[in-house]
Design an enzyme around this catalytic site. Structure first.
Site, short mmCIF file in Angstrom:
data_model
loop_
_atom_site.label_atom_id
_atom_site.label_comp_id
_atom_site.label_asym_id
_atom_site.label_seq_id
_atom_site.Cartn_x
_atom_site.Cartn_y
_atom_site.Cartn_z
N HIS A 1 -29.62 38.24 -2.99
CA HIS A 1 -29.39 38.21 -4.44
C HIS A 1 -30.16 39.31 -5.17
O HIS A 1 -29.83 39.66 -6.30
CB HIS A 1 -29.81 36.86 -5.02
CG HIS A 1 -28.73 35.82 -4.98
ND1 HIS A 1 -27.48 36.02 -5.51
CD2 HIS A 1 -28.74 34.54 -4.50
CE1 HIS A 1 -26.76 34.91 -5.36
NE2 HIS A 1 -27.48 34.01 -4.74
N GLU B 1 -22.24 34.92 -5.81
CA GLU B 1 -22.40 34.08 -4.62
C GLU B 1 -21.56 34.53 -3.42
O GLU B 1 -22.00 34.43 -2.28
CB GLU B 1 -22.11 32.62 -4.97
CG GLU B 1 -23.07 32.04 -6.01
CD GLU B 1 -24.54 32.12 -5.61
OE1 GLU B 1 -24.84 32.41 -4.44
OE2 GLU B 1 -25.39 31.91 -6.50
N HIS C 1 -30.20 34.75 2.20
CA HIS C 1 -29.31 34.58 1.05
C HIS C 1 -30.04 34.91 -0.26
O HIS C 1 -29.56 35.72 -1.05
CB HIS C 1 -28.78 33.14 1.02
CG HIS C 1 -27.86 32.85 -0.11
ND1 HIS C 1 -26.49 32.88 0.02
CD2 HIS C 1 -28.09 32.54 -1.41
CE1 HIS C 1 -25.92 32.61 -1.15
NE2 HIS C 1 -26.89 32.39 -2.03
N GLU C 2 -31.20 34.31 -0.46
CA GLU C 2 -31.90 34.52 -1.74
C GLU C 2 -32.36 35.97 -1.87
O GLU C 2 -32.30 36.55 -2.95
CB GLU C 2 -33.08 33.56 -1.87
CG GLU C 2 -32.74 32.08 -1.70
CD GLU C 2 -31.52 31.60 -2.47
OE1 GLU C 2 -31.19 32.17 -3.52
OE2 GLU C 2 -30.85 30.65 -2.01
N TYR D 1 -18.71 30.85 -2.96
CA TYR D 1 -19.53 31.29 -1.82
C TYR D 1 -18.67 31.69 -0.63
O TYR D 1 -18.79 32.79 -0.08
CB TYR D 1 -20.45 30.16 -1.36
CG TYR D 1 -21.55 29.77 -2.31
CD1 TYR D 1 -21.29 28.98 -3.42
CD2 TYR D 1 -22.86 30.19 -2.10
CE1 TYR D 1 -22.30 28.61 -4.30
CE2 TYR D 1 -23.88 29.81 -2.97
CZ TYR D 1 -23.59 29.03 -4.06
OH TYR D 1 -24.59 28.67 -4.91
N GLU E 1 -32.84 32.27 -6.47
CA GLU E 1 -33.25 33.67 -6.36
C GLU E 1 -33.99 34.19 -7.58
O GLU E 1 -33.71 35.28 -8.06
CB GLU E 1 -31.99 34.52 -6.10
CG GLU E 1 -30.96 34.56 -7.26
CD GLU E 1 -29.95 33.43 -7.26
OE1 GLU E 1 -30.22 32.40 -6.61
OE2 GLU E 1 -28.89 33.56 -7.90
N ASP F 1 -22.85 22.90 -14.54
CA ASP F 1 -23.50 22.62 -13.26
C ASP F 1 -22.49 22.60 -12.11
O ASP F 1 -22.86 22.63 -10.95
CB ASP F 1 -24.24 21.29 -13.30
CG ASP F 1 -25.50 21.39 -14.16
OD1 ASP F 1 -26.04 22.50 -14.27
OD2 ASP F 1 -25.91 20.37 -14.72
#
Ligand SMILES: [Zn+2]
Length: 618
Positions: free
Chosen positions: A310, A329, A306-307, A392, A282, A384
């Site tokens: 954001h 998320e 979704h993006e 999520y 995003e 990461d």
């Protein structure tokens, strides 16, 4: 970001001493904060290098602070100077600490005069973790090279010396030079009409966290999808992508109706080459997306929901630390569902919610208790891996629960007020809760006890009464699957002709982990799943077929793994192959050929899987 997760509990290289409020940054924002970044960089494709300078504007919180501490990773620093208000410069002493594998190199700049600006002259490494450099052969057009960044979670520091913590927000502008055959875009306002002159300027007037810094360059064309949106992609892909994402303006308008104005100006998106390791990212004003969602029927457009979501949850109201990642998320996955529902219908939104809930139910029990929490202790967890499915899918499940308890009208009003209240701020879970208590929980008494909220936010597992949406279509698939597995229905008699992508995903997700080879063969004969162009279906199919021992699918699986670098769609195949010695040997051959086209993050993840499965060397 939409990834899928690998909660690598064992990936610990982090020293306990690095664990302050933000476990992944050396920055000392209580001493001094960077407020604005001025980038002046040249893109050098043959050298795989960005070089130039970053000028940081500083807000000194402690007038006696001896130094400015920045995050870097594999940067070559040429010089550092102070810049005073009248433009006068003076060299500054600095020390670049030895490289920490997890965090990079701490850059300590001595600042006896507490200047208003500091300028760093530097260049990136060809192996910069946050950049991928593709040769012309690795692009669709084969003519020009391509490069793109992926800064989240902590790789902005591999291309910009910065306080690389989501708690610290900066505005930025940039002057980027490149050869005049490529187009450059950034996470700022972009102009699709900009001439190809190799000389670009960008302005991001809103304060963003560093993980939203982004750049891409290559043979990039643009096509409008609405009055404030366009799709960028390689020329051969751009029209197809513009068609796939033609509902973008509808999505923006839907989100605005629910959660208030889109505050960023334009919302553009760029479809990257297949090596992009995520579904979407995003980046402010310009979502970076995988081409695996361009399937021709808009069935995977919820990655764009979704993006776009954001732009409220994440970019506007940001997690202050990665431990609070569910604020980005979980909220975004919830908002994504609302956008999908408004644009594509309730049936699809419910199917997607059920898919994620069922997958989480299946996986959460095998996670350590800490990893099952929305607010995990991240000590010892690699950055990461900090964002897992829990952030999520459990996060969005909590919000769906709140919506159900408080009713849609009141919950929508609450969420909108939350975005307004914290706009352009980075907040912790505790700040969110402090706002939620008076404005939702106590305002509508009797709907949800505070102890239930605490259980969702701080507890392990999924609360017992967590509500699931109904999906008659998924219920019918459960019945068909059971009949097929019990030999009461042959594969060709499955009522699958009209199944959409999500329905195939659901059918495959709930087959037994090890399905009999004869059943796999029968499914393939009837429905020709091997070779599917739909990578979501392909990923699930190949895993089942490999685990069942169907060697006939190996070449098609190898093609899938070579073509796609998106972690979520590729790693499960490596894991499935790694279960047997023969499969492992084959996966190593596939990787040897595929690795040159993979992003550094994908290379690292695949190598981890292959090494873990290989017998230890004596
Ligand atoms: Zn996301």
């Amino acid at each position: 970001m939409r990834l899928l997760s690998l909660f690598a509990v064992a990936a610990s290289t982090l020293p306990l001493t690095a664990m302050a409020a933000e476990p992944y940054s050396y920055a000392q924002p209580d001493q001094v904060r960077v407020t604005h970044l001025d980038l002046d960089l040249t893109i050098d494709f043959p050298q795989r290098e960005l070089s130039g300078q970053a000028t940081l504007k500083l807000d000194w919180k402690n007038p006696k602070a001896p130094s400015l501490v920045l995050d870097t990773r594999d940067l070559k620093i040429a010089s550092i100077e102070s810049v005073s208000a009248d433009g006068k410069t003076a060299p500054l002493n600095y020390a670049l600490a030895p490289r920490d594998k997890a965090l990079g190199s701490k850059l300590t700049i001595a600042t006896p005069t507490h200047p208003t600006r500091v300028r760093i002259v530097y260049a990136t490494s060809p192996d910069a973790a946050g950049l991928q450099w593709l040769t012309p052969a690795q692009t669709a057009g084969k003519k020009l090279p391509f490069m793109f960044s992926q800064s989240e979670s902590i790789n902005a520091r591999s291309w910009v010396p910065i306080q690389d913590s989501p708690a610290i927000r900066i505005t930025y502008d940039a002057h980027i030079k490149a050869t005049s055959d490529v187009r450059v875009v950034m996470s700022a306002l972009n102009d699709a009409q900009h001439p190809l002159d190799g000389d670009y300027t960008f302005d991001q007037p809103h304060p963003i966290p560093s993980y939203l810094l982004a750049i891409a360059a290559g043979d990039i064309a643009a096509e409008a999808t609405g009055p404030r949106s366009a799709v960028y992609a390689e020329p051969s892909m751009v029209h197809k992508a513009a068609h796939e994402f033609e509902d973008t303006e509808k999505m923006i308008a839907t989100a605005e109706r629910l959660y208030g104005p889109y505050r960023w100006g334009r919302y553009d998106l760029i479809v990257l080459p297949p090596s992009f390791p995520f579904g979407g990212m995003e980046n402010a004003n310009m979502t970076f997306a995988t081409p695996t969602i361009v399937v021709g029927d808009k069935s995977l457009a919820s990655v764009i929901s979704h993006e776009l979501a954001h732009s409220w949850s994440g970019n506007l109201v940001t997690n202050a630390t990665w431990r609070d990642g569910w604020l980005n998320e979980g909220f975004t996955t919830y908002v994504q569902g609302r956008i999908t529902e408004a644009v594509y219908g309730k049936s699809l939104a419910d199917e997607e919610a059920l898919l994620s809930a069922r997958a989480l139910e299946k996986s959460i029990g095998s996670m350590p208790a800490n990893a099952q929490k929305l607010t995990p202790d991240l000590r010892g967890v690699d950055a990461d891996d900090a964002l897992s499915d829990v952030a999520y899918d459990k996060g969005s499940w909590f919000l769906r629960t709140l919506e159900q308890r408080f009713g849609r009208a009141d919950f929508d009003a609450y969420l909108r007020s939350y975005f307004d209240h914290f706009a352009f701020q980075s907040i912790t879970t505790e700040q969110m809760l402090a706002y939620m208590k008076p404005n939702l929980i106590d305002k509508y008494p009797g709907k949800m006890r505070w102890a239930e909220v605490q259980d969702w936010v701080y507890g392990s597992g999924i609360p017992k009464d967590a509500p699931l949406p109904d999906s008659p279509r998924f219920d019918a698939i459960d019945t068909e699957r059971a009949a097929f597995l019990a030999d009461k229905l042959t594969a060709d008699k499955l009522d699958a002709k009209g199944w959409n992508t999500q329905e195939w995903m659901y059918f495959l997700d709930r087959l037994p982990d090890v399905t009999a080879l004869a059943k796999i063969k029968a499914l393939d004969d009837a429905w020709h799943l091997t070779g599917t162009p739909n990578a979501e279906i392909g990923m699930r199919w190949y895993v089942h077929a490999i685990v069942a021992g169907d060697k006939d699918v190996w070449p098609a699986a190898a093609e899938h793994m070579t073509r796609i670098g998106r972690l979520y769609l590729t790693l499960p195949l490596y894991k499935a192959f790694a279960k047997t010695p023969e499969g492992l040997a084959y996966a190593k051959q596939v990787y040897a050929k595929a690795m040159a086209g993979y992003h550094p993050l994908t290379q690292q993840a695949v190598e981890g899987i292959l090494a873990k499965a290989s017998p230890a060397k004596k």
